[in-house]
Design a protein around this motif. Structure first.
Motif, PDB file in Angstrom:
ATOM      1  N   VAL A 132       0.850  -1.193   0.000  1.00 44.12           N
ATOM      2  CA  VAL A 132       0.000   0.000   0.000  1.00 44.12           C
ATOM      3  C   VAL A 132       0.885   1.243   0.000  1.00 44.12           C
ATOM      4  O   VAL A 132       1.759   1.392   0.864  1.00 44.12           O
ATOM      5  CB  VAL A 132      -0.920   0.029   1.234  1.00 44.12           C
ATOM      6  CG1 VAL A 132      -1.716   1.337   1.288  1.00 44.12           C
ATOM      7  CG2 VAL A 132      -1.859  -1.168   1.218  1.00 44.12           C
ATOM      8  N   MET A 133       0.669   2.122  -0.971  1.00 42.18           N
ATOM      9  CA  MET A 133       1.432   3.368  -0.982  1.00 42.18           C
ATOM     10  C   MET A 133       0.726   4.384  -0.095  1.00 42.18           C
ATOM     11  O   MET A 133      -0.239   5.027  -0.494  1.00 42.18           O
ATOM     12  CB  MET A 133       1.598   3.916  -2.388  1.00 42.18           C
ATOM     13  CG  MET A 133       2.569   5.083  -2.369  1.00 42.18           C
ATOM     14  SD  MET A 133       2.890   5.835  -3.945  1.00 42.18           S
ATOM     15  CE  MET A 133       4.104   7.070  -3.403  1.00 42.18           C
ATOM     16  N   VAL A 134       1.227   4.521   1.108  1.00 44.12           N
ATOM     17  CA  VAL A 134       0.605   5.382   2.099  1.00 44.12           C
ATOM     18  C   VAL A 134       0.942   6.849   1.854  1.00 44.12           C
ATOM     19  O   VAL A 134       0.102   7.731   2.062  1.00 44.12           O
ATOM     20  CB  VAL A 134       1.060   4.964   3.522  1.00 44.12           C
ATOM     21  CG1 VAL A 134       0.587   5.962   4.576  1.00 44.12           C
ATOM     22  CG2 VAL A 134       0.546   3.567   3.842  1.00 44.12           C
ATOM     23  N   ALA A 135       2.169   7.135   1.398  1.00 47.26           N
ATOM     24  CA  ALA A 135       2.602   8.535   1.357  1.00 47.26           C
ATOM     25  C   ALA A 135       3.548   8.815   0.198  1.00 47.26           C
ATOM     26  O   ALA A 135       4.348   7.962  -0.196  1.00 47.26           O
ATOM     27  CB  ALA A 135       3.260   8.906   2.674  1.00 47.26           C
ATOM     28  N   LEU A 136       3.446  10.038  -0.311  1.00 45.75           N
ATOM     29  CA  LEU A 136       4.265  10.518  -1.420  1.00 45.75           C
ATOM     30  C   LEU A 136       5.469  11.289  -0.877  1.00 45.75           C
ATOM     31  O   LEU A 136       5.327  12.076   0.058  1.00 45.75           O
ATOM     32  CB  LEU A 136       3.422  11.443  -2.310  1.00 45.75           C
ATOM     33  CG  LEU A 136       4.086  12.020  -3.556  1.00 45.75           C
ATOM     34  CD1 LEU A 136       4.201  10.943  -4.624  1.00 45.75           C
ATOM     35  CD2 LEU A 136       3.281  13.203  -4.091  1.00 45.75           C
TER      36      LEU A 136
END
Length: 418
Positions: free
Chosen positions: A131-135
């Motif tokens: 899961v890509m939580v943050a950029l």
């Protein structure tokens, strides 16, 4: 007259009706995105420019003071009341267990912009289950800060490339420290404190405290925990440290009066050093760090799952963090870029008077491009704090290193059982 008056009144009523209809309609087109961040974590000018870029969007930017991390965790525990967009510091891994509270940025189009970013920095915002939580926002690449005048007087190289060639390993750096301290009759120390040695060593590593399944690996041969400890202790045993805590009044004085000849630190230490040691302008340089390149610090942006406008929020944060705007943020508030194109721009080649007109941006850019990907885990800060306190007891209080190591391990394991 009556006819004209009636026509005028009718027109007025018509205008009011039209205006009444138009008002709510145009208001409904404006979408408000609330943003939580802390001072200087984002460039305020770029945030304002985003509203120009997206005219149908209003950004309610709120600078949050105090303990930002605790506020975020309290908000997550409450399950409501959060913003649309939230900044997250380098403790992003602590939120992976709460990833259900955030939009997966891959679902919003993040994969399309992934090539723009440094791989290792991008990976830090992705949980072990993908899961890509943050950029990414910024990075904290590290380097060796050193006094060129003191190095020269001690017979050591002063050119950054020559310094890196001669002091590319920790052993070589320590040997150079012995030479320098012998020359100055031990009145000048090679480094500030052994904790920074430990910090840099683990920053150069691929395996620190945890595997991606959360297993503690501090005693595993593949972990850098013990080698980092041993390297820091070696510096203490060789008496290379001035034993001054970073950013303390003692540290500031040691930097300004020439008691410390070098230290390893992140790019954001430049401003701290310049403030601490104004009398040394022109005498400092930077070179690639002993032992390898590392990173210390850097932030992220996430979109909370309570946002009504997740796609719009993603469009905004991806624009704020595009390569051109990262250069703008670096220029304005020294946020070192996470976008690869930003690292090859004229500003990175800009000469800096405090560093003897060296373009330190070139050194930190090279460092940033060679950092290794690593998994931190949600208990990283806890374990790191325990180790740091034990190292301090070795450096400042003379505690037996073996006993301190055993205590660090025991306390780490106890912490993990909580």
């Amino acid at each position: 007259m009556n006819t004209h008056r009636m026509i005028s009144l009718g027109l007025l009523v018509l205008i009011m009706v039209i205006s009444g209809c138009a008002g709510p309609s145009s208001t409904e087109k404006t979408k408000t995105l609330t943003l939580w961040y802390w001072n200087r974590s984002l460039d305020d000018g770029v945030i304002k420019a985003a509203e120009q870029q997206f005219p149908g969007i209003r950004i309610n930017a709120q600078k949050i003071g105090g303990d930002f991390r605790s506020k975020i965790k309290t908000t997550l525990a409450a399950g409501s009341g959060g913003p649309d967009i939230v900044a997250i510091n380098d403790w992003v891994a602590e939120l992976f267990n709460s990833s259900e509270h955030f939009y997966d940025l891959y679902d919003l189009g993040a994969e399309e912009i992934q090539p723009d970013y440094l791989d290792w920095k991008w990976n830090l915002g992705v949980s072990p289950d993908g899961v890509m939580v943050a950029l990414p926002i910024d990075t904290g690449p590290t380097a060796l800060y050193y006094r060129a005048d003191l190095f020269e007087e001690a017979g050591l190289p002063t050119d950054p490339e020559a310094v890196h060639e001669q002091m590319g390993t920790w052993d070589q750096y320590f040997e150079a420290g012995q030479q320098l301290q012998e020359h100055f009759n031990d009145q000048v120390k090679m480094l500030d404190n052994i904790n920074n040695i430990y910090t840099q060593y683990i920053a150069q590593s691929e395996h620190i405290y945890f595997n991606e399944d959360g297993t503690f690996i501090g005693e595993d041969p593949n972990s850098s925990m013990k080698p980092a400890w041993d390297t820091a202790v070696k510096a203490a045993e060789m008496k290379l440290s001035a034993n001054v805590t970073t950013s303390s009044s003692e540290w500031n004085a040691a930097m300004n009066n020439g008691r410390v000849a070098s230290f390893v630190g992140a790019v954001w230490m430049k401003e701290i050093l310049m403030d601490a040691a104004p009398d040394t302008e022109g005498k400092w340089r930077t070179a690639r760090a002993p032992g390898g390149d590392g990173n210390n610090g850097g932030s992220f942006l996430a979109i909370m799952n309570n946002s009504q406008y997740p796609q719009e929020a993603f469009d905004v944060i991806s624009w704020i963090q595009n390569p051109d705007n990262q250069v703008e943020a670096f220029t304005n508030i020294n946020l070192f870029p996470s976008a690869t194109k930003s690292l090859d721009t004229p500003i990175m080649k800009q000469e800096e008077p405090f560093f003897g007109n060296q373009a330190t941006g070139e050194v930190f850019s090279e460092s940033a491009q060679n950092v290794k990907s690593v998994f931190f885990g949600d208990k990283y800060a806890n374990i790191n704090g325990i180790v740091g306190r034990e190292l301090t007891s070795v450096g400042l209080q003379g505690k037996n290193p073996d006993r301190a190591w055993a205590d660090a391990l025991a306390r780490s394991k106890k912490e993990l059982l909580r």
